[in-house]
Write a protein that holds these residues in place. Structure first.
Motif, PDB file in Angstrom:
ATOM      1  N   GLU A  95       1.116  -1.437   0.135  1.00 52.65           N
ATOM      2  CA  GLU A  95       0.839   0.167  -0.048  1.00 52.65           C
ATOM      3  C   GLU A  95       0.821   1.092  -0.190  1.00 52.65           C
ATOM      4  OE1 GLU A  95      -3.674   2.106   2.518  1.00 52.65           O
ATOM      5  OE2 GLU A  95      -3.402  -0.042   3.377  1.00 52.65           O
ATOM      6  N   TRP A  96       1.728   1.021   0.583  1.00 46.58           N
ATOM      7  CA  TRP A  96       3.414   2.025   0.826  1.00 46.58           C
ATOM      8  C   TRP A  96       3.725   2.399  -0.487  1.00 46.58           C
ATOM      9  CZ3 TRP A  96       8.818   2.599   0.614  1.00 46.58           C
ATOM     10  CH2 TRP A  96       9.460   3.608   0.671  1.00 46.58           C
ATOM     11  N   LEU A  97       3.940   1.725  -0.962  1.00 46.88           N
ATOM     12  CA  LEU A  97       4.681   1.070  -2.742  1.00 46.88           C
ATOM     13  C   LEU A  97       2.929   2.255  -3.344  1.00 46.88           C
ATOM     14  CD1 LEU A  97       6.559  -1.416  -2.776  1.00 46.88           C
ATOM     15  CD2 LEU A  97       7.103   0.383  -2.386  1.00 46.88           C
ATOM     16  N   GLN A  98       2.089   1.448  -4.013  1.00 48.82           N
ATOM     17  CA  GLN A  98       1.578   2.138  -4.271  1.00 48.82           C
ATOM     18  C   GLN A  98       1.010   3.438  -3.489  1.00 48.82           C
ATOM     19  OE1 GLN A  98      -2.227  -0.403  -3.127  1.00 48.82           O
ATOM     20  NE2 GLN A  98      -1.554  -2.133  -4.590  1.00 48.82           N
ATOM     21  N   ASN A  99       0.441   4.532  -3.229  1.00 50.14           N
ATOM     22  CA  ASN A  99       0.435   5.629  -2.532  1.00 50.14           C
ATOM     23  C   ASN A  99       2.077   6.615  -2.632  1.00 50.14           C
ATOM     24  OD1 ASN A  99      -1.934   4.704  -0.939  1.00 50.14           O
ATOM     25  ND2 ASN A  99      -0.766   4.411   1.047  1.00 50.14           N
ATOM     26  N   ASN A 100       2.958   5.596  -3.194  1.00 53.50           N
ATOM     27  CA  ASN A 100       3.722   6.599  -3.789  1.00 53.50           C
ATOM     28  C   ASN A 100       4.426   6.586  -5.317  1.00 53.50           C
ATOM     29  OD1 ASN A 100       6.077   8.174  -1.799  1.00 53.50           O
ATOM     30  ND2 ASN A 100       4.954   5.901  -0.951  1.00 53.50           N
ATOM     31  N   GLY A 101       2.947   5.900  -6.051  1.00 53.57           N
ATOM     32  CA  GLY A 101       2.825   5.567  -7.939  1.00 53.57           C
ATOM     33  C   GLY A 101       3.768   4.623  -7.955  1.00 53.57           C
ATOM     34  N   LEU A 102       3.863   3.357  -7.547  1.00 50.72           N
ATOM     35  CA  LEU A 102       4.597   2.056  -8.037  1.00 50.72           C
ATOM     36  C   LEU A 102       3.494   0.846  -7.454  1.00 50.72           C
ATOM     37  CD1 LEU A 102       7.351   3.399  -6.333  1.00 50.72           C
ATOM     38  CD2 LEU A 102       8.433   1.833  -6.698  1.00 50.72           C
ATOM     39  N   THR A 103       3.307   0.064  -8.672  1.00 51.32           N
ATOM     40  CA  THR A 103       2.726  -0.781  -8.357  1.00 51.32           C
ATOM     41  C   THR A 103       2.088  -1.588  -7.239  1.00 51.32           C
ATOM     42  OG1 THR A 103       3.696  -2.783  -8.875  1.00 51.32           O
ATOM     43  CG2 THR A 103       3.031  -1.539 -11.385  1.00 51.32           C
ATOM     44  N   GLY A 104       3.315  -1.777  -6.589  1.00 56.13           N
ATOM     45  CA  GLY A 104       2.923  -2.722  -4.886  1.00 56.13           C
ATOM     46  C   GLY A 104       3.205  -3.985  -5.405  1.00 56.13           C
ATOM     47  N   SER A 105       3.382  -4.634  -6.527  1.00 51.23           N
ATOM     48  CA  SER A 105       3.180  -6.600  -6.614  1.00 51.23           C
ATOM     49  C   SER A 105       4.569  -6.720  -6.504  1.00 51.23           C
ATOM     50  CB  SER A 105       2.875  -6.520  -8.609  1.00 51.23           C
ATOM     51  OG  SER A 105       4.512  -5.494  -9.106  1.00 51.23           O
ATOM     52  N   ALA A 106       5.555  -6.111  -6.131  1.00 54.90           N
ATOM     53  CA  ALA A 106       6.846  -6.938  -6.275  1.00 54.90           C
ATOM     54  C   ALA A 106       7.289  -5.419  -4.724  1.00 54.90           C
ATOM     55  CB  ALA A 106       7.671  -6.834  -7.581  1.00 54.90           C
ATOM     56  N   PRO A 107       7.101  -5.892  -4.057  1.00 56.30           N
ATOM     57  CA  PRO A 107       7.574  -5.277  -3.125  1.00 56.30           C
ATOM     58  C   PRO A 107       9.222  -4.913  -2.515  1.00 56.30           C
ATOM     59  CG  PRO A 107       6.141  -6.384  -1.534  1.00 56.30           C
ATOM     60  CD  PRO A 107       5.992  -7.044  -3.293  1.00 56.30           C
TER      61      PRO A 107
END
Length: 305
Positions: A95-107
């Motif tokens: 979720e943190w990665l997604q909030n920063n413009g990444l997919t979050g699929s491969a953290p």
């Protein structure tokens, strides 16, 4: 994103009660190669200085360049993976990665790529930009730069397929299980069912090889350190999706048949916008099929609705 934003974003999950200085040393120590630890000046700073990096003090261009040039990809990804497992924070980090413009699929991979890009950005900050006399001349210089780089590209980094699937593989593997179950009318198909279906066990092994062939391209593009190539894995994914989405929309007897048809179509694609397609080392059937599994991870493709 600045380094302090990155560090403060991960600190609640990766510090495990350490103070800011110790957390900083832990993060940097796992980012760089073991062989350069004694030469890393930033790790020799006083603890109060190290703590201030977490809270907003700027890392120097010289230190950032040292960290970027001596990074250990696998070591840092493994550290992130272990921190996520230990803190049970997979969903929070995604979720943190997604909030920063990444997919979050491969953290674990995305945490590495994000930190590497931060250090590279700092290292390049004071570089003077070349001035060109016109937009046309700037475009010509860009084309020459790209052609030169493509012509001299080394082979991509080879990423070994791990014996045990990592968390980044979970979405596309679960979708494959759904496709196998759809074909055999087995509800909630899982890895426990694979021994009863050796053909699917072989298929899964092939799909994992394809997935990591694409991972090799994703990581190697970052290693090239070329601004005009940095988006090429996204371009590769976009062109692949454009080439297979009509095949994916057709009706099939089951999800497994759909997946096979999409993979067959992916293998035939010709790429126009993916700049590295002119190099035989940077495109192949395995890579093209592997990108489809990345698209599944991104939620762009599904085998069973």
């Amino acid at each position: 994103m600045e380094f302090k934003d990155y560090a403060q974003g991960l600190k609640p999950y990766f510090s495990f009660g350490k103070n800011d200085a110790d957390f900083f040393v832990d993060m940097i120590g796992n980012f760089i190669k073991d062989s350069v630890m004694d030469n890393c000046k930033i790790l020799d700073n006083m603890p109060d200085t190290q703590a201030r990096y977490i809270n907003g003090n700027s890392i120097s261009k010289k230190d950032a360049l040292f960290l970027f040039e001596n990074k250990d990809i696998d070591k840092y990804i493994q550290w992130v993976h272990e921190c996520i497992e230990k803190s049970d924070s997979y969903t929070d980090i995604c979720e943190w990665l997604q909030n920063n413009g990444l997919t979050g699929s491969a953290p674990d991979i995305e945490c590495y790529e994000l930190l590497a890009s931060i250090f590279l950005s700092i290292a390049k900050k004071s570089k003077a930009k070349k001035k060109t006399s016109s937009p046309f001349e700037e475009s010509l210089n860009l084309i020459k730069d790209i052609n030169t780089k493509v012509a001299s590209l080394p082979r991509p980094i080879f990423v070994q397929v791990p014996d045990i699937a990592s968390p980044i593989e979970s979405p596309y593997i679960q979708e494959l299980y759904a496709a196998y179950g759809d074909a055999e009318a087995v509800k909630n198909f899982s890895n426990k069912d694979l021994p009863h279906y050796p053909d699917y066990e072989d298929d899964l092994n092939d799909r994992r090889i394809d997935f990591y062939a694409a991972v090799s391209i994703e990581r190697s593009l970052l290693e090239l350190d070329a601004d005009n190539l940095s988006n090429q894995f996204d371009v590769l994914k976009e062109e692949t999706l454009d080439g297979v989405k009509d095949t994916n929309r057709k009706k099939y007897a089951n999800g497994y048949e759909k997946m096979l048809s999409v993979m067959e179509q992916a293998s035939t694609l010709q790429y126009r916008n993916y700049l590295l397609s002119q190099s035989p080392y940077w495109i192949s059937n395995k890579i093209q099929k592997g990108v489809c599994h990345h698209l599944v991870n991104d939620g762009k493709l599904r085998w069973v609705k």
